[in-house]
Scaffold this active site. Structure first.
Site, short mmCIF file in Angstrom:
data_model
loop_
_atom_site.label_atom_id
_atom_site.label_comp_id
_atom_site.label_asym_id
_atom_site.label_seq_id
_atom_site.Cartn_x
_atom_site.Cartn_y
_atom_site.Cartn_z
N SER A 48 -1.70 -1.29 33.88
CA SER A 48 -2.72 -0.28 33.59
C SER A 48 -2.11 1.12 33.60
O SER A 48 -1.27 1.44 34.43
CB SER A 48 -3.85 -0.33 34.62
N HIS A 91 -39.77 -26.81 39.57
CA HIS A 91 -38.37 -26.60 39.95
C HIS A 91 -38.17 -26.47 41.46
O HIS A 91 -37.04 -26.22 41.89
CB HIS A 91 -37.83 -25.35 39.24
N HIS A 134 -10.50 -4.46 36.94
CA HIS A 134 -10.14 -3.03 36.83
C HIS A 134 -10.80 -2.43 35.61
O HIS A 134 -11.42 -1.36 35.67
CB HIS A 134 -8.62 -2.88 36.73
N ASN A 135 -10.71 -3.12 34.48
CA ASN A 135 -11.31 -2.60 33.26
C ASN A 135 -12.82 -2.58 33.32
O ASN A 135 -13.45 -1.67 32.80
CB ASN A 135 -10.82 -3.42 32.05
N ARG A 180 -22.46 0.55 25.76
CA ARG A 180 -21.57 0.70 24.60
C ARG A 180 -22.12 -0.08 23.40
O ARG A 180 -22.12 0.41 22.28
CB ARG A 180 -20.16 0.17 24.94
N GLY A 225 -2.07 2.88 30.24
CA GLY A 225 -1.83 3.26 28.85
C GLY A 225 -0.36 3.52 28.58
O GLY A 225 0.51 3.21 29.39
N ARG A 281 -41.64 -20.67 38.62
CA ARG A 281 -40.76 -21.76 38.16
C ARG A 281 -41.30 -23.11 38.62
O ARG A 281 -41.25 -24.12 37.92
CB ARG A 281 -39.34 -21.54 38.70
N LYS A 323 -6.87 -7.35 36.71
CA LYS A 323 -6.81 -6.32 35.66
C LYS A 323 -8.13 -6.28 34.89
O LYS A 323 -8.61 -5.20 34.53
CB LYS A 323 -5.66 -6.62 34.69
N GLY A 343 8.34 -7.46 21.73
CA GLY A 343 7.08 -6.82 21.34
C GLY A 343 7.18 -5.34 21.65
O GLY A 343 6.84 -4.91 22.74
N GLU A 388 -13.62 0.35 35.22
CA GLU A 388 -13.32 1.49 34.32
C GLU A 388 -14.52 1.77 33.42
O GLU A 388 -14.94 2.91 33.26
CB GLU A 388 -12.10 1.13 33.49
N ALA A 406 5.78 -2.56 20.36
CA ALA A 406 4.78 -1.54 20.00
C ALA A 406 4.78 -0.54 21.16
O ALA A 406 5.59 -0.64 22.08
CB ALA A 406 3.41 -2.20 19.82
C1 6PG Z 1 -5.65 0.41 31.02
C2 6PG Z 1 -6.78 0.39 30.01
C3 6PG Z 1 -6.45 -0.47 28.82
C4 6PG Z 1 -7.69 -0.71 27.94
C5 6PG Z 1 -7.75 0.26 26.79
C6 6PG Z 1 -8.93 -0.05 25.86
O1 6PG Z 1 -5.87 -0.08 32.13
O2 6PG Z 1 -4.59 0.95 30.67
O3 6PG Z 1 -7.92 -0.18 30.67
O4 6PG Z 1 -5.98 -1.73 29.30
O5 6PG Z 1 -7.62 -1.94 27.33
O6 6PG Z 1 -7.87 1.51 27.35
O7 6PG Z 1 -10.05 -0.38 26.57
P1 6PG Z 1 -11.47 -0.58 25.84
O8 6PG Z 1 -11.23 -0.60 24.33
O9 6PG Z 1 -11.98 -1.92 26.31
O10 6PG Z 1 -12.30 0.58 26.26
#
Ligand code: 6PG
Length: 483
Positions: free
Chosen positions: A130, A454, A187-188, A289, A132, A448, A184, A11, A191, A13
């Site tokens: 994590s 309840h 973490h997001n 969002r 990018g 409730r 992870k 993979g 984020e 990419a």
């Molecule tokens: C990381 C980022 C990565 C994330 C993208 C898109 O830790 O490198 O969190 O994993 O998936 O940046 O995130 P969203 O599209 O959910 O904002």
């Protein structure tokens, strides 16, 4: 094909390609494979000089190139594609070989895959990665789960290619089965909260403080030299300072204000609801969002009245900027504390032995939420291994105490002026909820019991009770059989 590669990456990419390059640059022989061979060819042509690559044209060639125990890193889109690639390679592997999934898989999928492959004698390691594409190449933060046996083999390799802070790798064995992907995911989620809090600070400085994007960029640069020192604050200054070449306008003014998301923040909130983890700042950041993207709803609300839209006097604006810094920092502490609570809750739920201080340690570098602040969290957990909250640590508690007036002024000012601050407000309300002595939840229990029988518990004695609301006298009965 000689079995000489210590790691294989399938993979290719951007993320997969850069991780393969990172392994090669660090002296490993790397087998590389991609379903469309062109990507493999391009990798070798453009980066073959960076180290020892073994290009493979088929899954069979790829597996044959790997020394035992074979280590295959799959870097494909989370979901069905991952299952397809696993099924493509698993039959070619032998007992003790290991498949590593470096994508953003849902931890429940990783738990399922790990169990299924373990029954076939194979190791499956779900690993958060994590940072990018830049992080993948130069050193990400890496959060592998899976068996201790697999980490004994993989750990030294992953630690070598990870980011390093104070000479320490930003990689550690998180715990068994899906724990790596779970961490992870959190973490997001953090984020999302961090990004939303920064965006709200920007919104306030712009719409209430009356500052320009370029001026606010300078403010973020100044904050980045202090306790808010972090990758996200740093890139925010860059984004706000950027001018759109085509129009000469501030870049932030030509970008459509509808935030997208690939899904990890949503998973965090969904999972938190199942775990009973109150990640309110992460939830509000995720919903912010969603709301920003609801153009139809926004059009319906737009004509409606809001707060008192007027800028602060310049002599007050400076004080307000300092208040916003305090509010941002205090809200960030709450958001991160919520994330840690969620990891603690999951560890108890799934039987993972997660070192919460080590999570902070490996997030100090390489990852998107990397920040000096994380070293404070690491130290807090090192000092008190069973720390129940960051706010139980005296320095964090002192900072939150110092921020009280500013935090509340900022949230109140935002409300009065009609500037939405869902994450700031959620963080402050979460703080007030958890410190609150008498919550209105008592009334909810009464409601409730009134409409659904309840039952409720009393403050003055053990047991569960129900009031006979529809009968004269509304007597109370004990319902748990106790005396
Ligand atoms: C990381 C980022 C990565 C994330 C993208 C898109 O830790 O490198 O969190 O994993 O998936 O940046 O995130 P969203 O599209 O959910 O904002």
């Amino acid at each position: 094909m000689e079995a000489s590669a210590q790691i294989g990456v399938t993979g290719l990419a951007v993320m997969g390609r850069n991780l393969a390059r990172n392994f090669a640059r660090n002296g490993f022989t790397v087998a590389v494979h991609n379903r469309t061979p062109g990507r493999t060819k391009t990798l070798i042509e453009e980066f073959g000089h960076e180290g020892t690559f073994v290009p493979a044209r088929s899954p069979q060639e790829f597996v044959a190139a790997l020394e035992r125990p074979r280590r295959l890193l799959i870097m494909v889109k989370a979901g069905e594609a991952t299952d397809e690639v696993i099924e493509e390679f698993a039959p070619l592997l032998e007992a003790g070989d290991m498949i590593i999934d470096g994508g953003n898989a849902h931890f429940a999928d990783t738990r399922r895959r790990e169990r299924a492959l373990r029954e076939r004698g194979l190791h499956f390691v779900g690993s958060g990665v994590s940072g990018g594409e830049e992080g993948a190449l130069h050193g990400p933060s890496i959060m592998p789960g899976g068996s201790a046996e697999s980490y004994a083999v993989l750990g030294p390799m992953l630690e070598r290619i990870s980011a390093h802070v104070d000479g320490e790798p930003c990689c550690t064995h998180i715990g068994t089965d899906g724990s790596g992907h779970f961490v992870k995911m959190v973490h997001n989620g953090i984020e999302y909260a961090d990004m939303q809090l920064i965006a709200e600070a920007y919104h306030l400085l712009r719409d209430v403080g009356g500052h320009t994007p370029a001026e606010i960029a300078e403010t973020f640069r100044e904050w980045n030299r202090g306790r808010l020192d972090s990758y996200l604050v740093g890139i925010t200054a860059e984004v706000l300072a950027h001018t759109d070449a085509g129009t000469g306008r501030p870049f932030v003014d030509i970008v459509r204000d509808a935030a997208e998301q690939k899904g990890t923040g949503r998973w965090t909130v969904q999972t938190a609801l199942d775990l009973g983890s109150p990640v309110t700042a992460i939830a509000e950041a995720t919903f912010a969002r969603v709301a920003s993207s609801r153009t139809g709803l926004r059009a319906a609300y737009r004509p409606l009245p809001g707060g008192r839209r007027q800028r602060l006097d310049p002599d007050v604006a400076g004080r307000f900027t300092r208040d916003v810094e305090q509010a941002l920092y205090a809200s960030k502490v709450i958001a991160y504390d919520q994330g840690w609570t969620m990891i603690r809750d999951a560890a108890a739920e799934y039987g993972w032995d997660i070192d919460l201080g080590a999570v902070a340690k490996i997030w100090r570098g390489g990852c998107i939420i990397r920040a000096a602040f994380l070293d404070r969290i690491r130290a807090a957990h090192a000092a008190t291994p069973d720390l129940v909250s960051l706010l139980a640590e005296e320095r964090f508690a002192a900072e939150i105490t110092d921020a009280q007036q500013a935090w509340r002024t900022v949230v109140a000012t935002a409300a009065h002026r009609g500037v939405p601050v869902p994450a700031f407000s959620a963080a402050l309300s979460s703080y007030d909820t958890l410190r609150g002595e008498h919550l209105p939840a008592a009334l909810i229990q009464g409601q409730r019991d009134y409409f659904g029988a309840h039952t409720y518990r009393r403050t003055d004695r053990e047991g569960t009770y129900h009031t006979l609301w529809s009968e004269p006298g509304r007597l109370e009965v004990r319902t748990d059989g106790g005396a």
